[in-house]
Design a protein around this motif. Sequence first.
Motif, PDB file in Angstrom:
ATOM      1  N   ILE A 276      15.328 -18.297 -36.447  1.00  0.00           N
ATOM      2  CA  ILE A 276      16.119 -17.116 -36.064  1.00  0.00           C
ATOM      3  C   ILE A 276      16.138 -17.038 -34.542  1.00  0.00           C
ATOM      4  O   ILE A 276      15.105 -17.187 -33.891  1.00  0.00           O
ATOM      5  CB  ILE A 276      15.524 -15.854 -36.710  1.00  0.00           C
TER       6      ILE A 276
ATOM      7  N   ARG B  16      21.244  -6.455 -46.872  1.00  0.00           N
ATOM      8  CA  ARG B  16      21.887  -6.589 -45.560  1.00  0.00           C
ATOM      9  C   ARG B  16      23.397  -6.356 -45.664  1.00  0.00           C
ATOM     10  O   ARG B  16      23.984  -5.569 -44.912  1.00  0.00           O
ATOM     11  CB  ARG B  16      21.590  -7.992 -45.018  1.00  0.00           C
TER      12      ARG B  16
ATOM     13  N   ALA C   3      12.012  -8.830 -42.972  1.00  0.00           N
ATOM     14  CA  ALA C   3      13.098  -9.806 -43.124  1.00  0.00           C
ATOM     15  C   ALA C   3      14.459  -9.132 -42.927  1.00  0.00           C
ATOM     16  O   ALA C   3      15.354  -9.670 -42.261  1.00  0.00           O
ATOM     17  CB  ALA C   3      13.022 -10.459 -44.511  1.00  0.00           C
TER      18      ALA C   3
ATOM     19  N   SER D 174      19.785 -15.776 -45.809  1.00  0.00           N
ATOM     20  CA  SER D 174      18.447 -15.787 -45.217  1.00  0.00           C
ATOM     21  C   SER D 174      17.681 -17.056 -45.588  1.00  0.00           C
ATOM     22  O   SER D 174      16.758 -17.442 -44.871  1.00  0.00           O
ATOM     23  CB  SER D 174      17.664 -14.531 -45.605  1.00  0.00           C
TER      24      SER D 174
ATOM     25  N   ASP E 155      19.696 -10.630 -48.620  1.00  0.00           N
ATOM     26  CA  ASP E 155      21.122 -10.789 -48.299  1.00  0.00           C
ATOM     27  C   ASP E 155      21.940  -9.646 -48.903  1.00  0.00           C
ATOM     28  O   ASP E 155      22.843  -9.103 -48.264  1.00  0.00           O
ATOM     29  CB  ASP E 155      21.626 -12.139 -48.813  1.00  0.00           C
TER      30      ASP E 155
ATOM     31  N   LEU F  71      10.188 -16.067 -43.008  1.00  0.00           N
ATOM     32  CA  LEU F  71      10.978 -16.034 -41.774  1.00  0.00           C
ATOM     33  C   LEU F  71       9.967 -15.720 -40.676  1.00  0.00           C
ATOM     34  O   LEU F  71       9.425 -14.616 -40.623  1.00  0.00           O
ATOM     35  CB  LEU F  71      12.036 -14.926 -41.801  1.00  0.00           C
TER      36      LEU F  71
ATOM     37  N   THR G 282      15.230 -14.197 -51.088  1.00  0.00           N
ATOM     38  CA  THR G 282      16.255 -14.306 -50.045  1.00  0.00           C
ATOM     39  C   THR G 282      17.542 -13.617 -50.503  1.00  0.00           C
ATOM     40  O   THR G 282      18.203 -12.952 -49.708  1.00  0.00           O
ATOM     41  CB  THR G 282      16.522 -15.787 -49.720  1.00  0.00           C
TER      42      THR G 282
ATOM     43  N   TYR H 130      16.999 -19.590 -43.007  1.00  0.00           N
ATOM     44  CA  TYR H 130      16.080 -19.284 -41.904  1.00  0.00           C
ATOM     45  C   TYR H 130      14.619 -19.291 -42.329  1.00  0.00           C
ATOM     46  O   TYR H 130      13.753 -18.837 -41.586  1.00  0.00           O
ATOM     47  CB  TYR H 130      16.457 -17.937 -41.282  1.00  0.00           C
ATOM     48  N   GLN H 131      14.333 -19.802 -43.543  1.00  0.00           N
ATOM     49  CA  GLN H 131      12.931 -19.896 -43.975  1.00  0.00           C
ATOM     50  C   GLN H 131      12.250 -21.002 -43.179  1.00  0.00           C
ATOM     51  O   GLN H 131      12.553 -22.185 -43.366  1.00  0.00           O
ATOM     52  CB  GLN H 131      12.855 -20.199 -45.475  1.00  0.00           C
TER      53      GLN H 131
ATOM     54  N   MET I 248      17.606 -10.011 -40.492  1.00  0.00           N
ATOM     55  CA  MET I 248      18.877 -10.500 -41.040  1.00  0.00           C
ATOM     56  C   MET I 248      20.035  -9.535 -40.780  1.00  0.00           C
ATOM     57  O   MET I 248      21.198  -9.918 -40.925  1.00  0.00           O
ATOM     58  CB  MET I 248      18.735 -10.783 -42.547  1.00  0.00           C
TER      59      MET I 248
END
Lengths: 359, 359
Positions: A127, A80, A107, A118, A77, A162, A73, A121-122, A111
């Motif tokens: 989402i 992103r 993913a 993130s 991030d 996700l 995750t 949102y697992q 995101m």
Amino acid sequence: MHKILNNIGKLVFGRGSVHQLSSMIDPIREKNNGKFVFIVDHFFKSSSLVGDLKLKPEDVLYFEDCDVHEPTTEQIDRLRDDILLNHGLPSGVVGVGGGSIMDIAKALSLMLTTEGPSSDYQGLNLIKKPGVFHLGIPTISGTGAECSTTAVLTGPVKKLGLKCEWTVFDQIILDPSLTHSVPRNHWFYTGMDTYIHCIESETGIHNNAFSRAYGEESLKLCREVFIGPNSGQNEENDDKLMIASLFGGLSLTYSEVGVCHALSYGLSKILGYRHGYANCIAFNHLHDYYGDAVLEFKQMLAHHSIDLPQNLSSGWTDDQISAMAQVSWNLPHMWIHALGHDWESKISLKDMEGLFRRL
Amino acid sequence: MHKILNNIGKLVFGRGSVHQLSSMIDPIREKNNGKFVFIVDHFFKSSSLVGDLKLKPEDVLYFEDCDVHEPTTEQIDRLRDDILLNHGLPSGVVGVGGGSIMDIAKALSLMLTTEGPSSDYQGLNLIKKPGVFHLGIPTISGTGAECSTTAVLTGPVKKLGLKCEWTVFDQIILDPSLTHSVPRNHWFYTGMDTYIHCIESETGIHNNAFSRAYGEESLKLCREVFIGPNSGQNEENDDKLMIASLFGGLSLTYSEVGVCHALSYGLSKILGYRHGYANCIAFNHLHDYYGDAVLEFKQMLAHHSIDLPQNLSSGWTDDQISAMAQVSWNLPHMWIHALGHDWESKISLKDMEGLFRRL
């Protein structure tokens, strides 16, 4: 209520189809800022494949190293934040690599339009917004990540995907010629991922005529690739294994994985084992759950002289074993599929530790 | 260049899944005028199925009679004009019935946003705009129209599909319980459509690992349904035949039909024979093209005591035979697949007439 399957939007299959990438993504450049983000396995850093992708000057290229760990995750991030800060919201994301890269691309596409870490949102349908366009180009066959409706990530607490309406790829390019250089051990372990998907899919309560048909054909192809008279790595089998992977993944979209994947997630989360390898380590000792399929798996191991490590558990601490069992325990959807809704009356946390001690 | 396959957007499979229709289309009512147009086979006019569709008061329902002829371009134009004049541009179209209804729903969804006669658009990529949302609910298995990327229509000049980017269904509901009341002859002839699709798909130059995998599994299912120890019309086989139809259709999306369909189109265009029946009439005499598959087909005929008419051609005029051969000749994509790019050096118009005289 029956599950509603979200399909891949468009698919192209064939040797050299990677050269059709531009024609597939150029119409998408009208959306957002016109740039595409390419996430490519670092294995291809000095390969001609990068040239074949025909990036435009404004496109953004990241080589991600998936050898050190499975997608996290944090990694999503970081990517992103870097993209949005330095390049803005792109038109789309293209992933080129194995299952880890497929999961990163899926993913990341989600995101880029969803705020926050993130790891929040697992799970299922957490989402609430569509992501950006995303296209997958697998370079190894077996994971099924090219068609799965989840993007599996390892977070601070759990290894979980996700999974939402918009996870699945908008488009995929299945070019078997990209898989010819896969090292033999990787080829075997990752190919076995789809073999195990099919066995688990058909051995559980969620199986139906849809998932069984995909699973049966995928198993037939796996047998031709791994144990038939023409078995081994060659052009014909590269084609077949790519389809087997797709079919194994599609079988799962309407069914579920089982005991092997539940253990495998424990091995990956606590010890960092790669997914395909972890599956093989576990499946090899699950004869009481998967019967003849485990015998066939052992034949395939022998046929390709794969020296699968034994007695690994003798090197693990009690704490590690207990932590792995806890990871497995926290995957009730897999246990429900494999053992039924009353799975907790059939297996205990202690029993799961016992399964890890076999390995 | 490899073909790019447009997938069905979403799919649900399972007994009773027709009851999930409202949940699938209600979110779409935000587009256009909020109404849905239902095209239902008139066979269901007094069936409880219509109630199960749960139409809203503003929705529009047409019962179409597909027994008299296959879908025509005129029929589509008439429906389109009536809908736009009396109800406005709907949110979507739902088709409930066999292959003819599937084709009507697909063609209508396109023609609701495209002006002029639909016969102007018979061919590849002649339509330049997306149609409205469309969802298919097949009530008989075998045609593959639920997943095909074309909407076959009989026009004033030719029998040919509207085939474009937006033809394929946005969503399909595969509920095998809807097929249990299919009369035995229809069940056989339409089921054989998918058997023949798979044989033709794999016997030609466009076949590849993708279409072969779908075709192989579909053939396996057809054998279980039509000749195995548990063959016949029953719940398990209704499930299997619905998946066989889907897989046969998907095999074709990446391959092509061949000699049998080329003849069958002639029979339908000139004599009005229904598609599945016309296929069986032709396939029965194509041993020199499809070898053992024709023998297996004859076994299936015998196993279900299907009394397929013989010596039909003795009742046809020379003009009819010559017209049918001309229809077949004008389907070069089928002949190229079956015989190669040099097909014109391998078969003449006269030879095609000879094929019709066999029937």
